[in-house]
Design a protein around this motif. Structure first.
Motif, PDB file in Angstrom:
ATOM      1  N   MET A   1      60.378  37.113  30.100  1.00  0.00           N
ATOM      2  CA  MET A   1      59.333  36.229  30.072  1.00  0.00           C
ATOM      3  C   MET A   1      59.457  36.097  29.330  1.00  0.00           C
ATOM      4  O   MET A   1      59.259  35.108  28.127  1.00  0.00           O
ATOM      5  N   LEU A   2      60.405  37.410  28.027  1.00  0.00           N
ATOM      6  CA  LEU A   2      60.035  37.376  26.904  1.00  0.00           C
ATOM      7  C   LEU A   2      60.911  36.482  25.970  1.00  0.00           C
ATOM      8  O   LEU A   2      61.860  36.130  26.290  1.00  0.00           O
ATOM      9  N   GLY A   3      59.937  35.388  25.325  1.00  0.00           N
ATOM     10  CA  GLY A   3      60.934  34.418  24.919  1.00  0.00           C
ATOM     11  C   GLY A   3      61.439  35.013  22.917  1.00  0.00           C
ATOM     12  O   GLY A   3      61.447  35.749  22.761  1.00  0.00           O
ATOM     13  N   ARG A   4      62.095  33.370  22.505  1.00  0.00           N
ATOM     14  CA  ARG A   4      62.374  33.394  21.205  1.00  0.00           C
ATOM     15  C   ARG A   4      61.253  34.504  20.878  1.00  0.00           C
ATOM     16  O   ARG A   4      60.025  33.747  20.207  1.00  0.00           O
ATOM     17  N   LEU A   5      61.986  35.279  18.871  1.00  0.00           N
ATOM     18  CA  LEU A   5      60.236  35.518  18.169  1.00  0.00           C
ATOM     19  C   LEU A   5      59.566  34.324  17.126  1.00  0.00           C
ATOM     20  O   LEU A   5      60.395  33.855  16.611  1.00  0.00           O
ATOM     21  N   ASN A   6      58.796  34.138  17.159  1.00  0.00           N
ATOM     22  CA  ASN A   6      58.445  32.558  16.960  1.00  0.00           C
ATOM     23  C   ASN A   6      57.902  33.326  15.592  1.00  0.00           C
ATOM     24  O   ASN A   6      58.425  32.509  14.905  1.00  0.00           O
ATOM     25  N   HIS A   7      57.640  34.076  15.108  1.00  0.00           N
ATOM     26  CA  HIS A   7      57.219  34.944  14.057  1.00  0.00           C
ATOM     27  C   HIS A   7      56.569  36.484  13.688  1.00  0.00           C
ATOM     28  O   HIS A   7      56.670  37.166  14.733  1.00  0.00           O
ATOM     29  N   VAL A   8      57.185  37.438  12.315  1.00  0.00           N
ATOM     30  CA  VAL A   8      57.083  38.433  12.304  1.00  0.00           C
ATOM     31  C   VAL A   8      55.698  37.646  11.141  1.00  0.00           C
ATOM     32  O   VAL A   8      55.509  37.205   9.815  1.00  0.00           O
ATOM     33  N   ALA A   9      53.979  38.906  11.603  1.00  0.00           N
ATOM     34  CA  ALA A   9      53.264  38.706  10.758  1.00  0.00           C
ATOM     35  C   ALA A   9      53.263  39.749   9.708  1.00  0.00           C
ATOM     36  O   ALA A   9      53.120  40.913  10.694  1.00  0.00           O
ATOM     37  N   ILE A  10      52.611  39.866   8.576  1.00  0.00           N
ATOM     38  CA  ILE A  10      52.723  40.682   7.602  1.00  0.00           C
ATOM     39  C   ILE A  10      51.412  40.676   6.983  1.00  0.00           C
ATOM     40  O   ILE A  10      51.195  39.178   6.498  1.00  0.00           O
ATOM     41  N   ALA A  11      50.537  41.744   7.325  1.00  0.00           N
ATOM     42  CA  ALA A  11      49.454  41.616   6.390  1.00  0.00           C
ATOM     43  C   ALA A  11      49.320  41.759   4.890  1.00  0.00           C
ATOM     44  O   ALA A  11      49.652  42.723   4.704  1.00  0.00           O
ATOM     45  N   VAL A  12      48.752  41.181   3.902  1.00  0.00           N
ATOM     46  CA  VAL A  12      48.431  41.460   2.647  1.00  0.00           C
ATOM     47  C   VAL A  12      47.540  40.723   2.186  1.00  0.00           C
ATOM     48  O   VAL A  12      46.684  40.424   2.192  1.00  0.00           O
ATOM     49  N   CYS A  81      55.600  37.462  17.327  1.00  0.00           N
ATOM     50  CA  CYS A  81      55.091  36.741  17.920  1.00  0.00           C
ATOM     51  C   CYS A  81      56.183  36.097  18.535  1.00  0.00           C
ATOM     52  O   CYS A  81      56.600  35.719  18.382  1.00  0.00           O
ATOM     53  N   TYR A  82      56.138  36.345  20.149  1.00  0.00           N
ATOM     54  CA  TYR A  82      56.625  35.734  21.466  1.00  0.00           C
ATOM     55  C   TYR A  82      56.782  34.610  21.323  1.00  0.00           C
ATOM     56  O   TYR A  82      55.632  34.450  22.312  1.00  0.00           O
ATOM     57  N   GLU A  83      57.609  33.735  22.301  1.00  0.00           N
ATOM     58  CA  GLU A  83      57.260  32.429  23.253  1.00  0.00           C
ATOM     59  C   GLU A  83      57.516  32.107  24.067  1.00  0.00           C
ATOM     60  O   GLU A  83      58.314  33.866  24.522  1.00  0.00           O
ATOM     61  N   VAL A  84      56.155  31.958  25.124  1.00  0.00           N
ATOM     62  CA  VAL A  84      56.757  31.826  26.491  1.00  0.00           C
ATOM     63  C   VAL A  84      56.242  30.274  26.520  1.00  0.00           C
ATOM     64  O   VAL A  84      55.192  29.564  26.618  1.00  0.00           O
ATOM     65  N   THR A  85      56.948  30.031  27.556  1.00  0.00           N
ATOM     66  CA  THR A  85      56.503  29.083  29.095  1.00  0.00           C
ATOM     67  C   THR A  85      55.411  28.895  29.835  1.00  0.00           C
ATOM     68  O   THR A  85      55.044  27.582  29.516  1.00  0.00           O
ATOM     69  N   LYS A 114      47.908  26.458  19.881  1.00  0.00           N
ATOM     70  CA  LYS A 114      48.877  26.505  20.655  1.00  0.00           C
ATOM     71  C   LYS A 114      48.104  27.405  21.551  1.00  0.00           C
ATOM     72  O   LYS A 114      47.404  28.402  20.739  1.00  0.00           O
ATOM     73  N   PRO A 115      47.763  27.850  22.946  1.00  0.00           N
ATOM     74  CA  PRO A 115      47.069  28.988  23.517  1.00  0.00           C
ATOM     75  C   PRO A 115      48.309  30.806  23.284  1.00  0.00           C
ATOM     76  O   PRO A 115      49.377  30.409  22.769  1.00  0.00           O
ATOM     77  N   VAL A 116      47.135  31.816  22.741  1.00  0.00           N
ATOM     78  CA  VAL A 116      47.982  32.624  22.592  1.00  0.00           C
ATOM     79  C   VAL A 116      47.106  33.481  23.489  1.00  0.00           C
ATOM     80  O   VAL A 116      45.882  33.835  23.815  1.00  0.00           O
ATOM     81  N   LEU A 117      47.772  34.869  23.281  1.00  0.00           N
ATOM     82  CA  LEU A 117      46.854  36.796  23.406  1.00  0.00           C
ATOM     83  C   LEU A 117      47.838  37.785  22.866  1.00  0.00           C
ATOM     84  O   LEU A 117      48.851  36.849  22.833  1.00  0.00           O
ATOM     85  N   PHE A 118      46.873  38.454  22.959  1.00  0.00           N
ATOM     86  CA  PHE A 118      47.602  40.068  21.878  1.00  0.00           C
ATOM     87  C   PHE A 118      47.302  40.373  23.387  1.00  0.00           C
ATOM     88  O   PHE A 118      46.855  40.993  23.827  1.00  0.00           O
ATOM     89  N   GLN A 133      52.122  30.159  23.636  1.00  0.00           N
ATOM     90  CA  GLN A 133      52.590  29.350  24.716  1.00  0.00           C
ATOM     91  C   GLN A 133      53.359  27.922  24.031  1.00  0.00           C
ATOM     92  O   GLN A 133      53.186  27.495  23.432  1.00  0.00           O
ATOM     93  N   VAL A 134      55.042  27.272  24.230  1.00  0.00           N
ATOM     94  CA  VAL A 134      55.583  26.509  23.898  1.00  0.00           C
ATOM     95  C   VAL A 134      55.587  25.570  24.439  1.00  0.00           C
ATOM     96  O   VAL A 134      55.988  25.779  25.537  1.00  0.00           O
TER      97      VAL A 134
END
Lengths: 134, 134
Positions: A1-12, A81-85, A114-118, A133-134
């Motif tokens: 299920m787990l696809g590519r790592l789309n991004h790492v989010a850093i709070a600043v 954030c990971y990508e899923v199909t 794009k649609p996202v879930l946490f 979803q990508v």
């Protein structure tokens, strides 16, 4: 299920100051800041070649990341954030495995349109996971 | 200077349990655990296509990640590792910019058998950054 790592989010706490560190000290290339009122954040993306770093500054005290910064005043890694199909298939499979979806369990439209879930960080070793979803 | 994101490291209190979550709940493919006594950790890598997730369990109370887990008992994101082409040139440039290198400032040999350095998280918005020469 787990696809590519789309991004790492850093709070600043200060997006301009954090952007200067990544640009001037680390030699990275950054996008212009984008204000996303529906997400309560201003965001800058850094393309590191194989994935992206997302710097997030809260727009106001109601921002979803304001509480995180209250606990971590100098900032910190906020989510992966990971990508899923197929986000609904991924959600259904995760729920069958007992994992908790944040909010009402329905995908929202994320920063990339794009649609996202946490997923609940307590189910994943303290890591907040976003699926896109990508 | 900043190259590809080599991996995201996640500290976990129980590597077998965390591995089961990534394998069974998230459908990821994992390496066998590797014990790295010189780093005080046991590590499992997850290849997500464009980068890797590194799950880290401390070998003992002297492990560099034991203090992190004492503060974050269920685990959490521990560091980001970026690739650089010349680690000494990167270090010298960072020090000129005022960034602090952890330890004695000399590269150590990391989990992949390559020279690594860690940068002070206070200089990078609470994010511990590892640089690895590739």
């Amino acid at each position: 299920m787990l696809g590519r790592l789309n991004h790492v989010a850093i709070a600043v706490p200060d997006l301009a100051a954090a952007s200067a560190v990544y640009r001037d000290t680390l030699g990275a290339t950054l996008t212009e800041p984008q204000v996303l009122p529906e997400h309560g954040v201003t965001v800058v993306f850094i393309d590191v070649g194989n994935t992206k770093i997302e710097l997030l500054e809260p727009l106001n005290a109601q921002s979803p990341i304001a509480a995180f910064l209250a606990k971590n005043p100098s900032g910190g890694m906020h989510h992966l954030c990971y990508e899923v199909t197929d986000i609904l298939a991924a959600r259904n499979q995760l729920q069958l495995q007992g994992a908790r979806i944040l909010g009402d369990g329905e995908p929202k439209i994320g920063a990339h349109g794009k649609p996202v879930l946490f997923l609940h960080p307590k189910d994943f070793n303290g890591t907040l996971i976003e699926l896109e979803q990508v």
